[in-house]
Design an enzyme around this catalytic site. Structure first.
Site, mmCIF file in Angstrom:
data_model
loop_
_atom_site.group_PDB
_atom_site.id
_atom_site.type_symbol
_atom_site.label_atom_id
_atom_site.label_comp_id
_atom_site.label_asym_id
_atom_site.label_seq_id
_atom_site.Cartn_x
_atom_site.Cartn_y
_atom_site.Cartn_z
ATOM 1 N N SER A 259 0.857 -1.188 0.000
ATOM 2 C CA SER A 259 0.000 0.000 0.000
ATOM 3 C C SER A 259 0.891 1.235 0.000
ATOM 4 C CB SER A 259 -0.889 0.005 1.241
ATOM 5 O OG SER A 259 -0.088 0.306 2.369
ATOM 6 N N LYS A 260 0.243 2.388 0.048
ATOM 7 C CA LYS A 260 0.992 3.654 -0.013
ATOM 8 C C LYS A 260 2.025 3.761 1.106
ATOM 9 C CE LYS A 260 -2.141 6.404 -2.689
ATOM 10 N NZ LYS A 260 -3.585 6.313 -2.528
ATOM 11 N N ARG A 261 1.729 3.111 2.230
ATOM 12 C CA ARG A 261 2.681 3.128 3.358
ATOM 13 C C ARG A 261 4.047 2.604 2.928
ATOM 14 N NH1 ARG A 261 2.364 -0.507 6.895
ATOM 15 N NH2 ARG A 261 0.796 -1.725 5.801
ATOM 16 N N GLY A 263 5.568 3.178 0.231
ATOM 17 C CA GLY A 263 6.260 4.047 -0.728
ATOM 18 C C GLY A 263 5.471 4.121 -2.017
#
Ligand code: GLU
Length: 495
Positions: A259-261, A263
């Site tokens: 996920s965006k976490r 990167g």
């Protein structure tokens, strides 16, 4: 001819929904399909699944197509290029779906459902409260003509539901997951056409894959749970089923869903960071597919030769950024000076280091400057920082240790010697600078390191970096002297 079954021509498709950034997982699905098509001499179809009217945008479609082209994945049929089984936007195929819906309704394999959202929600909650899987219990499955007339009179707009046959074991021979069985009793009658007449994904996908003669449906694992519904529709319409292959999830390094976490997650983000398409393709191929030997670097041609669905792993693929960097670095190092400059250009422009209009000597100088970064970067956005010294003479010492280098007793003699000799040099190139260093060693009777290190620190403020002998010719005599003198002044060396 396909090695997985005995069909004549492999026809695969990539069928994105243009609803947002093109995720790296989507690119991996596209790549596996592309490779399977190229490996077998088959065809790749690009179909746009744009039935989500609220979330689909033309920008997203353009973005997906641009990313596929950038990654070198050409499609043989589909949007933009056409083909015998178009149109290739689902929203242009509504009349096709309608024909099959009418057929299913006439055969009693589907029915109109007039339930309101509130009624459906109440049913879901009641089932959940009893600990049962929420599903449609068939309230409208057997409406009488009067009931239908009544609902119509109320102005209700019906959906069309598929009548799921009871007590069926749905067996899927999945190329990646092996045999997977689902029980039809766990599936409620599901909506195939919404009240606005637009088909749902599970329905349109079957009609399209059938009419487009898709032989292999290779897609993300998250669609495995949709596949039994799709199989029921294939059977109801009398269509043969394709071979399915559901490729594993991509996890972050901490083994949670990417996920965006973690990167950057979209292809565009990696493009903007200055990764190369060859690096991304190579890396994506290894996200789930294991080559036979130890080889890790594969060109697209090699991938197309080596790729096989047999070697696609069932366990989740882990997105290892270090590995991507390592692979991309390999491709960065392969670039010619000109090509490296081209990939550095947007990043150099963003920093204001270039205008983009440079030509002649200035351009040749820029090519050389950028080339000094080649061995040290894994993506192009790192280049401006690596070459900063050529564009500004403002710099400090990286740390106290670097500053301390200039405080050694022997430094003034080294710097004095350098400043005296520099203006007298006939040619200013790498061999000449190396010869100059030798001369300084001889004159000062110092070891190489005691000559190079103070010059490097005085020139750059750093103890490490690209080849010193390459920097001086690029900076020129004047700027070299200016920088060296400024550093010496900072530590109180009188020259
Ligand atoms: N439009 C679907 C998606 O983007 C396609 C899934 C499939 O390949 O069947 O997830």
């Amino acid at each position: 001819m396909c090695s997985d079954c005995n069909c004549q021509e492999v026809r695969v498709r990539f069928a994105p929904s243009p609803t947002g950034p093109f995720h790296i997982g989507g690119a991996r699905s596209a790549l596996f399909n592309y490779l399977l098509a190229r490996k077998t001499g088959g065809k790749l179809v690009l179909r746009i699944e744009d039935t989500d009217r609220e979330r689909s945008t033309p920008e997203s479609e353009e973005n997906i197509k641009a990313a596929l082209k950038w990654l070198g994945m050409t499609w043989d049929e589909g949007v933009d290029v056409g083909g015998p089984y178009g149109p290739y936007h689902q929203m242009e195929r509504l009349d096709i779906y309608k024909k099959y819906t009418d057929q299913l309704l006439a055969e009693g394999k589907a029915y109109y459902c007039y339930c309101t959202d509130e009624e459906l929600e109440a049913e879901r909650q009641a089932l959940s409260a009893k600990g049962e899987t929420p599903r449609y219990m068939g309230k409208c499955a057997h409406l009488t003509a009067e009931q239908i007339a009544q609902y119509e009179a109320e102005g209700r707009k019906p959906t069309v539901r598929f009548r799921v046959p009871k007590d069926q074991q749905i067996l899927i021979h999945d190329l990646v997951r092996g045999d997977v069985v689902f029980d039809s009793n766990g599936i409620g009658d599901f909506v195939i056409v919404k009240s606005d007449g637009i088909p749902t994904y599970n329905y349109a996908v079957v009609i399209d894959d059938s009419l487009m003669h898709i032989t292999h449906v290779i897609r993300a694992e998250e669609h495995l749970s949709n596949t039994p519904r799709q199989c029921l529709i294939y059977d109801a319409l009398g269509f043969p089923k394709p071979t399915f292959g559901h490729i594993s999830l991509i996890l972050g390094k901490d083994h949670t869903k990417m996920s965006k976490r973690h990167g950057a997650t979209s292809v565009d983000q990696y493009r903007q960071l200055g990764y190369l398409p060859e690096g991304i393709d190579n890396f994506l191929a290894l996200l789930g597919w294991s080559p036979k030997g130890e080889q890790e670097i594969f060109s697209m041609e090699e991938l197309a030769k080596e790729f096989s669905m047999d070697s696609v792993a069932k366990n989740p693929a882990v997105f290892d950024l270090d590995k991507l960097n390592h692979i991309n670095q390999h491709y960065m190092r392969q670039l010619s000076e000109e090509a490296l400059y081209e990939v550095a250009k947007p990043h150099m422009l963003a920093k204001g280091y270039i205008t983009g209009d440079e030509e002649g000597e200035k351009l040749a100088w820029l090519h050389k400057v950028v080339a000094t970064a080649k061995e040290y970067v894994y993506c192009a956005s790192q280049i401006p920082d690596m070459v900063e010294m050529y564009f500004t003479d403002e710099f400090g010492f990286e740390n106290e240790e670097a500053e301390a280098v200039l405080k050694a007793e022997t430094v003034p003699s080294v710097i004095n010697c350098l400043l005296t000799e520099l203006p007298n040099m006939e040619a200013l190139d790498i061999p000449a600078v190396k010869a100059l260093f030798k001369k300084i060693q001889k004159t000062t009777k110092l070891k190489g390191k005691d000559v190079f290190m103070p010059i490097r620190v005085a020139l750059t403020g750093n103890q490490h970096g690209p080849e010193l002998a390459a920097m001086i010719p690029l900076l020129g005599v004047e700027r070299t002297a200016k920088r060296v003198k400024a550093s010496c002044a900072k530590v109180g060396i009188e020259l």
